[in-house]
Write a protein that holds these residues in place. Structure first.
Motif, PDB file in Angstrom:
ATOM      1  N   VAL A 263       0.839  -1.205   0.000  1.00 41.54           N
ATOM      2  CA  VAL A 263       0.000   0.000   0.000  1.00 41.54           C
ATOM      3  C   VAL A 263       0.873   1.254   0.000  1.00 41.54           C
ATOM      4  CG1 VAL A 263      -1.706   1.319   1.294  1.00 41.54           C
ATOM      5  CG2 VAL A 263      -1.949  -1.161   1.088  1.00 41.54           C
ATOM      6  N   ALA A 264       1.951   1.239   0.788  1.00 40.87           N
ATOM      7  CA  ALA A 264       2.841   2.400   0.837  1.00 40.87           C
ATOM      8  C   ALA A 264       3.426   2.685  -0.539  1.00 40.87           C
ATOM      9  CB  ALA A 264       3.961   2.169   1.849  1.00 40.87           C
ATOM     10  N   ARG A 265       3.838   1.639  -1.239  1.00 38.57           N
ATOM     11  CA  ARG A 265       4.377   1.848  -2.578  1.00 38.57           C
ATOM     12  C   ARG A 265       3.288   2.373  -3.515  1.00 38.57           C
ATOM     13  NH1 ARG A 265       8.587  -1.991  -5.717  1.00 38.57           N
ATOM     14  NH2 ARG A 265       9.802  -1.069  -4.023  1.00 38.57           N
ATOM     15  N   GLY A 266       2.090   1.836  -3.440  1.00 46.02           N
ATOM     16  CA  GLY A 266       1.013   2.301  -4.307  1.00 46.02           C
ATOM     17  C   GLY A 266       0.609   3.739  -4.050  1.00 46.02           C
ATOM     18  N   LEU A 267       0.781   4.206  -2.811  1.00 47.69           N
ATOM     19  CA  LEU A 267       0.430   5.587  -2.449  1.00 47.69           C
ATOM     20  C   LEU A 267       1.643   6.510  -2.475  1.00 47.69           C
ATOM     21  CD1 LEU A 267      -2.028   4.925   0.518  1.00 47.69           C
ATOM     22  CD2 LEU A 267      -2.586   5.474  -1.856  1.00 47.69           C
ATOM     23  N   ALA A 268       2.760   6.025  -3.004  1.00 51.14           N
ATOM     24  CA  ALA A 268       3.989   6.816  -3.148  1.00 51.14           C
ATOM     25  C   ALA A 268       4.532   7.289  -1.805  1.00 51.14           C
ATOM     26  CB  ALA A 268       3.756   7.999  -4.075  1.00 51.14           C
ATOM     27  N   VAL A 269       4.367   6.460  -0.770  1.00 50.49           N
ATOM     28  CA  VAL A 269       5.026   6.728   0.516  1.00 50.49           C
ATOM     29  C   VAL A 269       6.392   6.052   0.440  1.00 50.49           C
ATOM     30  CG1 VAL A 269       4.912   6.479   3.019  1.00 50.49           C
ATOM     31  CG2 VAL A 269       2.810   6.783   1.683  1.00 50.49           C
ATOM     32  N   SER A 270       7.333   6.769  -0.129  1.00 53.96           N
ATOM     33  CA  SER A 270       8.645   6.184  -0.415  1.00 53.96           C
ATOM     34  C   SER A 270       9.586   6.421   0.750  1.00 53.96           C
ATOM     35  CB  SER A 270       9.227   6.770  -1.702  1.00 53.96           C
ATOM     36  OG  SER A 270       9.309   8.175  -1.606  1.00 53.96           O
ATOM     37  N   THR A 271       9.742   5.403   1.561  1.00 53.36           N
ATOM     38  CA  THR A 271      10.667   5.494   2.685  1.00 53.36           C
ATOM     39  C   THR A 271      11.074   4.099   3.100  1.00 53.36           C
ATOM     40  OG1 THR A 271      11.011   6.437   4.888  1.00 53.36           O
ATOM     41  CG2 THR A 271       8.896   5.400   4.480  1.00 53.36           C
ATOM     42  N   MET A 272      12.179   3.989   3.799  1.00 56.28           N
ATOM     43  CA  MET A 272      12.597   2.718   4.377  1.00 56.28           C
ATOM     44  C   MET A 272      12.470   2.809   5.891  1.00 56.28           C
ATOM     45  SD  MET A 272      15.863   1.429   2.114  1.00 56.28           S
ATOM     46  CE  MET A 272      16.864   2.868   2.504  1.00 56.28           C
ATOM     47  N   ALA A 273      12.093   1.709   6.503  1.00 58.10           N
ATOM     48  CA  ALA A 273      11.888   1.715   7.945  1.00 58.10           C
ATOM     49  C   ALA A 273      12.094   0.317   8.505  1.00 58.10           C
ATOM     50  CB  ALA A 273      10.491   2.221   8.293  1.00 58.10           C
TER      51      ALA A 273
END
Length: 427
Positions: A263-273
């Motif tokens: 979901v993060a990738r689909g919503l362009a929440v580009s981060t590593m954690a």
């Protein structure tokens, strides 16, 4: 009495002696002026160079013989910084010559022989004999280094102010997101968040704790890669996604982490954690007095720590899976452990244990040692003592802690655990 000797004054001092004395005095002053750090010019009544010291040669790049006898204004002072002509009557040196008054200026420009502008400050002191101006002594200082240092200081102040504003904004964002934990029956949850030292950059540490509709307790500890307001914003987005996807779904924690990453990738929440997602649940078909199960999945984070009442600690070490934000299809594993009554589970971020002068294993060993006598300490006191022991001073990184203690379900909740605090609609 005989006549006064020729060439002597009334005190018997010959003119030759006077001339010798004056010559020696002038030579002494010239040596002094030649070795001062400031540039020195001696100009005649027409502004022509009569004396120039080595500092003036160095600042202008013009040898002494290139300057002596020449109009000082025309040689090094006749242009403004933009290259336009600098009228002589506006020049502070010329004003000192024409008015007989000392003139100072802090924003003048001399020109080096290579064509570069040299910012200077100067003072022009006229020499006056019998009421007439016979010349001027100009002392000037190269301001290049001073102005460069001033610009650096101004830039540092701007960067510091911008960093402070960014830090304050990020801190407010984190504080708004780091909500109080629930207090379900016979589980006590305590949380701590300590920001880094004031001059350090803000991090992306976060914790979360909430109840699912079936009564299970979900715990999250995470750390977004990066140390700025972008990391704090990404932390807020990722925390919200993970909370929403985990709330009403009984799937294993590993599946929730994978869905969160997709979901993060689909919503362009580009981060590593790095993240640990855990769920505390009862054993199915086991009486109320039975033990609980901790089920968790670890995406590259520190292992959970289990503390027994006698102070024994166990690192729940597993092979950590890939951090979030790299490959949504990476395989993820689930792990389980029994939670007996009186045990304490701790989830922490690396700011608690990582040090520049030691490795992570040493930090985890120090954490276990700090917990050695805290197995029976009330949970809130345990958290404060642990922070005081591990971080007597604010560190270079933020720190988040989630601590959970289990109590027997066949007897009342102990007073030190405080009252139950449940979301509306949860019994």
């Amino acid at each position: 009495m005989g006549a006064r000797a020729a060439g002597q004054d009334g005190n018997g001092v010959s003119l030759h002696d006077v001339e010798t004395l004056l010559s020696r005095t002038l030579a002494r002053y010239e040596r002094v002026l030649a070795n001062v750090a400031d540039g020195i010019y001696g100009l005649d009544a027409d502004g022509r160079v009569e004396f120039v010291n080595p500092a003036a040669v160095r600042i202008t790049g013009l040898a002494v013989e290139e300057q002596l006898g020449r109009d000082q204004h025309a040689v090094i002072h006749g242009r403004r910084p933009d290259g336009s002509p600098y009228p002589k009557h506006e020049c502070p040196v010329w004003r000192a010559l024409t008015t007989g008054r000392t003139v100072t200026a802090e924003d003048e420009t001399f020109w080096h022989s290579d064509g570069t502008a040299v910012p200077i400050e100067l003072i022009a002191v006229p020499t006056v004999e019998d009421g007439a101006v016979t010349g001027v002594v100009v002392s000037f200082r190269d301001l290049t280094d001073r102005l460069a240092a001033r610009r650096q200081a101004d830039e540092l102040r701007r960067v510091t102010a911008r960093a402070a504003a960014e830090r304050a904004l990020s801190d407010r964002l984190q504080q708004a997101l780091l909500t109080p934990p629930p207090e379900p029956d016979h589980l006590q949850v305590a949380v701590r968040y300590r920001p880094a030292a004031h001059e350090a950059q803000v991090g992306g540490d976060w914790y979360d704790a909430f109840l699912q509709p079936d009564g299970a307790t979900v715990l999250v500890i995470g750390d977004v890669v990066g140390h700025d307001s972008n990391a704090a914003a990404a932390m807020g987005q990722l925390r919200g996604l993970l909370r929403a996807l985990a709330y009403d779904n009984e799937e294993p924690p590993s599946a929730t982490l994978s869905r969160t990453e997709h979901v993060a990738r689909g919503l362009a929440v580009s981060t590593m954690a790095t993240v640990v997602l855990a769920r505390i649940e009862r054993h199915p078909d086991v009486p109320v007095a039975g033990t609980r199960v901790l089920r968790w999945s670890n995406a590259g984070h520190l292992p959970p720590v289990l503390l027994a009442p006698d102070g024994t600690t166990t690192l729940l070490e597993t092979r950590p899976d890939l951090v979030l934000g790299i490959d949504p299809d990476a395989p993820r594993a689930d792990h389980t452990a029994e939670l007996a009554d009186g045990q304490t589970l701790l989830l922490v971020t690396d700011g608690l244990v990582e040090r520049r002068d030691s490795d992570l294993d040493a930090g985890l060993a120090a954490l276990q040692e700090a917990l050695r006598d805290l197995g029976g300490t009330p949970l809130e006191e345990l958290c404060d003592t642990l922070l005081a022991r591990m971080l007597p001073e604010p560190g270079a990184d933020d720190v988040a802690i989630v601590a959970v203690r289990t109590y027997p379900e066949d007897r009342p909740r102990p007073p030190e655990a405080g009252p139950n605090r449940l979301p509306p609609g949860v019994d």
